[in-house]
Write a protein that holds these residues in place. Structure first.
Motif, PDB file in Angstrom:
ATOM      1  N   GLY A 435       0.810  -1.210   0.000  1.00  0.00           N
ATOM      2  CA  GLY A 435       0.000   0.000   0.000  1.00  0.00           C
ATOM      3  C   GLY A 435       0.846   1.263   0.000  1.00  0.00           C
ATOM      4  O   GLY A 435       2.024   1.257   0.368  1.00  0.00           O
ATOM      5  N   ARG A 436       0.228   2.368  -0.412  1.00  0.00           N
ATOM      6  CA  ARG A 436       0.919   3.653  -0.477  1.00  0.00           C
ATOM      7  C   ARG A 436      -0.056   4.764  -0.127  1.00  0.00           C
ATOM      8  O   ARG A 436      -1.209   4.750  -0.555  1.00  0.00           O
ATOM      9  CB  ARG A 436       1.464   3.845  -1.897  1.00  0.00           C
ATOM     10  N   LEU A 437       0.399   5.736   0.671  1.00  0.00           N
ATOM     11  CA  LEU A 437      -0.455   6.843   1.097  1.00  0.00           C
ATOM     12  C   LEU A 437       0.083   8.153   0.548  1.00  0.00           C
ATOM     13  O   LEU A 437       1.296   8.324   0.378  1.00  0.00           O
ATOM     14  CB  LEU A 437      -0.513   6.929   2.626  1.00  0.00           C
ATOM     15  N   SER A 438      -0.839   9.080   0.311  1.00  0.00           N
ATOM     16  CA  SER A 438      -0.447  10.411  -0.131  1.00  0.00           C
ATOM     17  C   SER A 438       0.113  11.199   1.044  1.00  0.00           C
ATOM     18  O   SER A 438      -0.146  10.876   2.215  1.00  0.00           O
ATOM     19  CB  SER A 438      -1.648  11.154  -0.717  1.00  0.00           C
ATOM     20  N   ASN A 439       0.867  12.243   0.711  1.00  0.00           N
ATOM     21  CA  ASN A 439       1.418  13.094   1.768  1.00  0.00           C
ATOM     22  C   ASN A 439       0.312  13.743   2.591  1.00  0.00           C
ATOM     23  O   ASN A 439       0.430  13.903   3.808  1.00  0.00           O
ATOM     24  CB  ASN A 439       2.313  14.180   1.159  1.00  0.00           C
ATOM     25  N   GLU A 440      -0.783  14.129   1.941  1.00  0.00           N
ATOM     26  CA  GLU A 440      -1.884  14.770   2.651  1.00  0.00           C
ATOM     27  C   GLU A 440      -2.489  13.834   3.692  1.00  0.00           C
ATOM     28  O   GLU A 440      -2.762  14.226   4.823  1.00  0.00           O
ATOM     29  CB  GLU A 440      -2.960  15.220   1.667  1.00  0.00           C
ATOM     30  N   THR A 441      -2.674  12.551   3.311  1.00  0.00           N
ATOM     31  CA  THR A 441      -3.243  11.577   4.243  1.00  0.00           C
ATOM     32  C   THR A 441      -2.312  11.334   5.422  1.00  0.00           C
ATOM     33  O   THR A 441      -2.743  11.282   6.581  1.00  0.00           O
ATOM     34  CB  THR A 441      -3.532  10.256   3.530  1.00  0.00           C
ATOM     35  N   MET A 442      -1.013  11.198   5.128  1.00  0.00           N
ATOM     36  CA  MET A 442      -0.054  10.946   6.209  1.00  0.00           C
ATOM     37  C   MET A 442       0.030  12.139   7.160  1.00  0.00           C
ATOM     38  O   MET A 442       0.107  11.970   8.381  1.00  0.00           O
ATOM     39  CB  MET A 442       1.317  10.618   5.617  1.00  0.00           C
ATOM     40  N   LEU A 443      -0.020  13.360   6.617  1.00  0.00           N
ATOM     41  CA  LEU A 443       0.017  14.547   7.469  1.00  0.00           C
ATOM     42  C   LEU A 443      -1.251  14.674   8.304  1.00  0.00           C
ATOM     43  O   LEU A 443      -1.216  15.154   9.441  1.00  0.00           O
ATOM     44  CB  LEU A 443       0.217  15.803   6.617  1.00  0.00           C
ATOM     45  N   SER A 444      -2.380  14.257   7.748  1.00  0.00           N
ATOM     46  CA  SER A 444      -3.648  14.363   8.482  1.00  0.00           C
ATOM     47  C   SER A 444      -3.687  13.433   9.689  1.00  0.00           C
ATOM     48  O   SER A 444      -4.483  13.619  10.598  1.00  0.00           O
ATOM     49  CB  SER A 444      -4.825  14.062   7.547  1.00  0.00           C
ATOM     50  N   MET A 445      -2.811  12.408   9.694  1.00  0.00           N
ATOM     51  CA  MET A 445      -2.774  11.475  10.819  1.00  0.00           C
ATOM     52  C   MET A 445      -1.971  12.032  11.992  1.00  0.00           C
ATOM     53  O   MET A 445      -2.001  11.474  13.086  1.00  0.00           O
ATOM     54  CB  MET A 445      -2.173  10.137  10.370  1.00  0.00           C
ATOM     55  N   LEU A 446      -1.270  13.132  11.764  1.00  0.00           N
ATOM     56  CA  LEU A 446      -0.498  13.755  12.836  1.00  0.00           C
ATOM     57  C   LEU A 446      -1.388  14.723  13.603  1.00  0.00           C
ATOM     58  O   LEU A 446      -1.980  15.621  13.015  1.00  0.00           O
ATOM     59  CB  LEU A 446       0.712  14.490  12.259  1.00  0.00           C
ATOM     60  N   THR A 447      -1.466  14.558  14.915  1.00  0.00           N
ATOM     61  CA  THR A 447      -2.395  15.364  15.717  1.00  0.00           C
ATOM     62  C   THR A 447      -1.963  16.822  15.792  1.00  0.00           C
ATOM     63  O   THR A 447      -2.787  17.701  16.042  1.00  0.00           O
ATOM     64  CB  THR A 447      -2.498  14.799  17.148  1.00  0.00           C
ATOM     65  N   PHE A 448      -0.662  17.111  15.606  1.00  0.00           N
ATOM     66  CA  PHE A 448      -0.202  18.489  15.735  1.00  0.00           C
ATOM     67  C   PHE A 448      -0.273  19.251  14.416  1.00  0.00           C
ATOM     68  O   PHE A 448       0.110  20.413  14.357  1.00  0.00           O
ATOM     69  CB  PHE A 448       1.226  18.531  16.296  1.00  0.00           C
ATOM     70  N   ILE A 449      -0.739  18.615  13.342  1.00  0.00           N
ATOM     71  CA  ILE A 449      -0.928  19.288  12.052  1.00  0.00           C
ATOM     72  C   ILE A 449      -2.399  19.671  11.931  1.00  0.00           C
ATOM     73  O   ILE A 449      -3.272  18.794  11.875  1.00  0.00           O
ATOM     74  CB  ILE A 449      -0.503  18.400  10.871  1.00  0.00           C
TER      75      ILE A 449
END
Length: 487
Positions: A435-449
């Motif tokens: 699997g592969r995730l977009s940068n937007e999805t990975m950043l959205s998983m960070l609580t401080f973003i």
């Protein structure tokens, strides 16, 4: 509307003398009136409503506040033991704070996110939330909801012409609704004592168009309109956030259990102290006087020298302490049962439970927090409803000030329950499966973003201005210029 100036009398009226009901229904009822014009037509009606709130509702709210602060009123008031010489410990246990802070952290430990599809409006709302420290503000509202069963915020225009919102004290604030089935707010009322003038009470009445300031004495007799002013929110700027349908606090229905736990722990402390002060019992005829007994006590020994009885034969002597036997094991089991009941009925976990701890996935935790999840869903729905009222008023004043306009129904409000999640394990499984995730999805998983798209734009801007992205030789610059011309 009857004026009742004593809370205990209010309970007697509703339930009968001697009732063990802690709060009468009047302590948490909504205030309704046919219309705001009828309400404002006679200042005495406002005074009567405020006086009713002081007499019926304020005592309940203060009791809940005291329990949250650890001042558990039942154990701390009255005389628990008749004898003057025995111990009278009053141990309080702050289950109330534990419950409310756990709920607060679970709901908004990860700040809620409010987004709008149009970036221009989204940026304005984001700047407004930052200026008002909305994350902290929302967290305080959730805490007040949990304690009092209701919370209040007020919107206003600051001196520098900025839209502001802040919390109000739930103990001295309420909203008046119309008497239709919709129960639409027609006025928000808050009252306070004038700190510069003794025996003066100030009452602020906020309607959809104006703010009215009334003044009267402490009993609100001879209340009169002092001044009034306009506002541009086109709605009542005081918003109520209800915790549930009955506006009941999260620990309100276990106050009696908290009292039982306090009593049990206090009794155990009294037993321990009474044992140290237990009475010494000596059996037998002894050759000992007061000075000898005093000397023995100082040396921490007791020598019993017996004297002969009337027949000349010796007698036996014995000494021991007189104290009440206490079932320690039974007492501990009793306290554990009460504590478990408190956690069960408040839907909060008992962190001392061995079966609760350990390394567990977020899904496993959700099963253990199933009841809390149901409570969270209810609280979330009601909070979103009031939150949309906030942004509806903001939209109204932005439209008047020509600062933009937006459709409140297009707002996306997202709560994220604050649970430990094993994201690393999930990512390991996902990438292992190709699997592969977009940068937007990975950043959205960070609580401080807060905004992934905004973060991506910052990254692209930094990459663009980075020295590594600049051409190293002149021929590279010429090639880039040639490509640009051909395009």
């Amino acid at each position: 509307m009857a004026k009742v100036n004593d809370f205990e009398q209010a309970k007697d009226i509703q339930y009968g003398v001697g009732s063990k009901q802690r709060f009468p229904d009047s302590a948490n009822t909504h205030y309704t009136f046919p219309s705001v014009d009828d309400l404002l037509s006679d200042a005495d009606q406002i005074a009567e409503m405020v006086q009713h709130h002081m007499s019926y509702q304020k005592p309940r709210l203060l009791t809940l506040r005291n329990y949250f602060k650890g001042n558990n009123t039942t154990i701390l008031t009255g005389k628990r033991r008749k004898e003057e010489h025995v111990a009278d410990n009053r141990a309080t246990h702050n289950f109330a704070k534990y419950v409310s802070q756990f709920v607060q952290g679970y709901m908004v430990g990860i700040p809620l996110k409010t987004t709008y599809p149009e970036e221009t409006i989204n940026e304005k709302l984001r700047d407004m939330n930052r200026a008002n420290d909305a994350d902290e503000h929302n967290s305080e509202l959730i805490l007040d909801q949990s304690i009092y069963g209701r919370a209040y915020e007020i919107l206003y225009r600051s001196q520098d012409d900025q839209i502001k919102f802040t919390t109000l004290d739930a103990v001295s604030t309420f909203v008046v609704y119309d008497d239709t089935v919709e129960m639409l707010p027609i006025a928000g009322i808050r009252y306070m004592d004038n700190q510069f003038r003794d025996n003066e009470t100030i009452v602020y009445v906020y309607t959809a168009k104006r703010i009215y300031i009334f003044k009267g004495n402490q009993n609100l007799e001879n209340i009169k309109l002092d001044r009034e002013q306009e506002h541009s929110f086109d709605g009542v700027p005081i918003i109520e956030y209800s915790n549930n349908k009955f506006r009941q606090g999260d620990f309100e229905d276990v106050l009696n259990l908290i009292d039982l736990y306090d009593s049990a722990q206090s009794d155990l402390a009294n037993y321990s102290q009474d044992l140290n002060d237990a009475m010494l019992k000596i059996v037998g005829n002894l050759e000992i006087d007061a000075e000898e007994a005093k000397d023995m006590k100082e040396k921490n020994i007791l020598l019993l020298r017996t004297e002969a009885n009337s027949t000349g034969s010796s007698i036996q002597a014995d000494a021991g302490y007189i104290y009440k036997q206490y079932d320690v094991a039974g007492s501990e089991a009793y306290k554990d049962r009460i504590a478990n009941d408190i956690h069960m009925f408040t839907a909060t976990p008992n962190m001392n439970d061995e079966n609760f701890g350990g390394v567990q996935s977020g899904e496993a935790m959700k099963y253990k927090l199933f009841l809390l999840e149901q409570k969270r869903a209810t609280k979330e729905r009601l909070f979103k409803k009031s939150l949309r009222d906030r942004y509806r008023l903001i939209n109204n004043i932005m439209r008047v000030a020509a600062e933009g306009e937006f459709d409140v129904n297009d707002l996306t409000i997202t709560f994220t329950e604050n649970l430990p999640e094993n994201i690393a394990k999930e990512m390991e499984w996902f990438t292992g499966a190709g699997g592969r995730l977009s940068n937007e999805t990975m950043l959205s998983m960070l609580t401080f973003i807060e905004n992934p798209l905004e973060e991506i734009e910052k990254i692209e801007e930094e990459d663009k201005n980075s020295p590594l992205s600049q051409p190293m030789y002149d021929y590279e610059v010429a090639e880039q210029e040639e490509v640009t011309e051909n395009e």
